[in-house]
Motif scaffolding. Structure first.
Motif, mmCIF file in Angstrom:
data_model
loop_
_atom_site.group_PDB
_atom_site.id
_atom_site.type_symbol
_atom_site.label_atom_id
_atom_site.label_comp_id
_atom_site.label_asym_id
_atom_site.label_seq_id
_atom_site.Cartn_x
_atom_site.Cartn_y
_atom_site.Cartn_z
ATOM 1 N N VAL A 259 0.924 -1.265 0.237
ATOM 2 C CA VAL A 259 0.035 -0.152 -0.539
ATOM 3 C C VAL A 259 0.731 1.343 -0.006
ATOM 4 O O VAL A 259 0.245 1.952 -0.857
ATOM 5 N N LEU A 260 1.785 1.316 0.881
ATOM 6 C CA LEU A 260 3.280 2.285 1.103
ATOM 7 C C LEU A 260 3.511 2.897 -0.213
ATOM 8 O O LEU A 260 3.671 3.936 -1.006
ATOM 9 N N ALA A 261 4.248 1.793 -1.180
ATOM 10 C CA ALA A 261 4.459 1.680 -2.951
ATOM 11 C C ALA A 261 3.691 2.899 -3.455
ATOM 12 O O ALA A 261 4.009 2.815 -4.690
ATOM 13 N N ALA A 262 2.433 2.563 -3.289
ATOM 14 C CA ALA A 262 1.682 2.217 -3.731
ATOM 15 C C ALA A 262 0.703 3.926 -3.556
ATOM 16 O O ALA A 262 0.456 4.790 -4.709
ATOM 17 N N LEU A 263 0.903 4.261 -2.606
ATOM 18 C CA LEU A 263 0.291 5.406 -2.075
ATOM 19 C C LEU A 263 2.221 6.974 -2.343
ATOM 20 O O LEU A 263 1.669 7.427 -2.687
ATOM 21 N N SER A 264 2.884 6.256 -2.611
ATOM 22 C CA SER A 264 4.185 7.375 -2.479
ATOM 23 C C SER A 264 5.187 6.746 -3.906
ATOM 24 O O SER A 264 6.029 5.902 -3.902
ATOM 25 N N PRO A 265 5.084 7.730 -3.941
ATOM 26 C CA PRO A 265 6.683 7.151 -5.408
ATOM 27 C C PRO A 265 7.910 7.493 -4.412
ATOM 28 O O PRO A 265 8.990 7.068 -5.500
ATOM 29 N N LEU A 266 7.897 7.746 -3.440
ATOM 30 C CA LEU A 266 9.473 8.079 -2.827
ATOM 31 C C LEU A 266 10.102 6.136 -2.300
ATOM 32 O O LEU A 266 11.152 6.459 -2.812
ATOM 33 N N VAL A 267 8.796 5.648 -2.383
ATOM 34 C CA VAL A 267 9.532 4.124 -2.645
ATOM 35 C C VAL A 267 9.929 3.357 -4.053
ATOM 36 O O VAL A 267 9.587 3.184 -4.384
ATOM 37 N N ARG A 268 11.214 2.980 -3.809
ATOM 38 C CA ARG A 268 12.030 2.637 -5.939
ATOM 39 C C ARG A 268 11.856 1.351 -5.585
ATOM 40 O O ARG A 268 11.940 0.899 -6.356
ATOM 41 N N SER A 312 1.862 1.029 -8.085
ATOM 42 C CA SER A 312 3.046 2.162 -7.741
ATOM 43 C C SER A 312 3.752 2.289 -9.417
ATOM 44 O O SER A 312 3.586 1.662 -9.857
ATOM 45 N N THR A 313 4.869 3.369 -8.413
ATOM 46 C CA THR A 313 5.193 3.508 -9.314
ATOM 47 C C THR A 313 7.170 3.520 -8.912
ATOM 48 O O THR A 313 7.844 3.241 -9.977
ATOM 49 N N ALA A 314 6.736 2.632 -8.035
ATOM 50 C CA ALA A 314 8.623 1.846 -7.654
ATOM 51 C C ALA A 314 8.820 1.186 -9.200
ATOM 52 O O ALA A 314 7.901 0.437 -10.339
ATOM 53 N N ASP A 315 10.297 1.263 -9.358
ATOM 54 C CA ASP A 315 11.507 0.295 -10.425
ATOM 55 C C ASP A 315 10.861 -1.494 -9.898
ATOM 56 O O ASP A 315 11.313 -1.284 -10.928
ATOM 57 N N ALA A 342 1.904 -11.780 -15.449
ATOM 58 C CA ALA A 342 1.624 -11.444 -16.810
ATOM 59 C C ALA A 342 1.340 -9.680 -17.712
ATOM 60 O O ALA A 342 1.142 -9.251 -18.207
ATOM 61 N N ARG A 343 1.894 -8.749 -16.304
ATOM 62 C CA ARG A 343 2.416 -7.894 -16.683
ATOM 63 C C ARG A 343 3.483 -7.530 -17.174
ATOM 64 O O ARG A 343 4.509 -7.642 -16.897
ATOM 65 N N PRO A 344 3.451 -5.981 -18.141
ATOM 66 C CA PRO A 344 4.379 -6.244 -19.354
ATOM 67 C C PRO A 344 5.449 -5.395 -19.114
ATOM 68 O O PRO A 344 6.166 -4.802 -19.415
ATOM 69 N N THR A 345 5.882 -5.003 -17.863
ATOM 70 C CA THR A 345 6.781 -3.978 -17.039
ATOM 71 C C THR A 345 7.795 -4.500 -16.754
ATOM 72 O O THR A 345 8.772 -3.821 -16.902
#
Length: 389
Positions: A259-268, A312-315, A342-345
């Protein structure tokens, strides 16, 4: 007015009587992506007082043992008790280190929060038992600092220093505790004060979830609020590279990490351990195996649980599954892995481990190695490779 001879009804949110007014004066968390905002809205996450947490954060004490410097840190949020935490990093480290927010599990134990993750010399018998049963006998946050990270482990909403005051429990909670006392008496057991508190807190979580819903938030949303504040405290601590932050958690802590990673872009980069399945797999037999951290009303409208990780925007992120986990059926974990894979990222890594619901030493090694690889482009000369076991 009370009728003659009657006592006032006890508070159902002891120690948090200022919680309703806080929510009235604090807007909803504003995420930087539409996917994150949908999750924040579904959980009812209040805006975390980042500046307040940072401005009130103080280092209360500091000591170095076995190559790790441990600082006791605390800060005051806008309601409830003061948050207490541990900040750990390799002794003598020079230059900024990647920072990790270590998120404690639920375990049905609320008398202690992040204390279960730190050096066993600071632990009582109950915490030592938690470390032995759930964390491979290791104080995970202390061990993680030995691997070259700056680690912050904090008590979150309703745990440890952020617990509710249940000295005079509300009536439903009191009735449950009386029943538990009767069972203890029958078994010849004299419970400790800690055991009495944890019995009350387990029953009281339902009341807290009701209060949260009534106030326009959720139990998981309030936990996320505290975790967001802690993430900003971590980013501002000395010797932490705010551009290389990650999170890791086991069980309920794994859900918090997601949840934290989905809420904050600080989590890489982040790790979720023993907290991944599909909603369908929980019905009907596994519903009572989980707390309000997982089962927020309306959350499924955003998609299945594995799909939340992709918000999330985590790498990168790692999900660890335990094949004999008695809280999740294997087919649910396999289905979740298939959805994520299955996600292409290419951001997702999944691993399956033998054994039950525990963050074993081998799983910890994998998690630390993953985070070190993702957050440290060059080897850390200060990292210690020997473990604490």
């Amino acid at each position: 007015m009370f009728a003659p001879g009657t006592a006032p009804r006890p508070s159902a949110i002891g120690g948090y009587e200022d919680w309703p007014s806080y929510l009235r004066t604090h807007p909803r968390h504003i995420a930087e992506t539409s996917a994150g905002q949908e999750l924040a809205d579904a959980l009812g996450v209040p805006a975390a007082p980042e500046s307040a947490a940072l401005s009130t954060a103080v280092i209360e004490s500091e000591a170095t043992h076995d190559g790790v410097t441990t600082s006791r840190v605390s800060w005051q949020l806008g309601f409830g008790p003061r948050t207490r935490a541990w900040f750990l990093r390799p002794a003598g480290a020079t230059g900024p280190l990647p920072g990790i927010l270590a998120l404690h599990c639920h375990a049905g134990i609320k008398s202690v929060g992040a204390g279960r993750l730190v050096d066993r010399r600071l632990a009582d018998r109950q915490v030592a038992d938690l470390q032995q049963c759930l964390y491979g006998g290791r104080p995970f946050a202390t061990w993680l600092a030995m691997q070259g990270f700056a680690v912050l482990a904090h008590d979150t909403f309703s745990w440890g220093s952020r617990r509710f005051n249940l000295g005079t429990p509300p009536r439903r909670t009191a009735a449950v505790v009386e029943g538990r006392k009767a069972l203890w008496r029958e078994a010849g057991v004299v419970p400790s004060e800690t055991e009495l508190y944890d019995a009350a807190a387990a029953a009281h979580e339902d009341t807290v979830a009701k209060a949260a819903g009534l106030l326009g938030t959720s139990f998981a949303g309030m936990v996320a609020h505290d975790d967001l504040a802690a993430l900003h405290v971590l980013a501002g601590l000395p010797g932490v590279d705010a551009g290389r932050l990650g999170s890791v958690g086991f069980s309920g802590g794994g859900g918090r990490s997601l949840v934290l990673a989905a809420l904050s872009p600080l989590v890489r980069s982040f790790v979720v351990t023993c907290m991944m399945t599909t909603y369908r797999s929980l019905v009907p037999a596994y519903l009572d195996a989980h707390s309000w951290l997982l089962q927020t009303p309306g959350l499924s409208r955003l998609g299945d649980y594995p799909e939340l990780a992709s918000r999330s925007t985590a790498d990168s992120f790692l999900v660890q599954y335990a094949l004999a986990d008695d809280l999740f059926p294997e087919h649910g974990m396999r289905d979740a892995d298939a959805v994520l894979g299955a996600r292409p990222t290419g951001r997702y890594t999944g691993s399956f481990w033998p054994g039950g619901h525990a963050f074993t030493a081998d799983m910890q090694e994998e998690a630390a190695g993953f985070l070190l690889q993702q957050l440290s482009p060059v080897p850390l000369t200060t990292a210690r490779q020997n473990g604490l076991s």
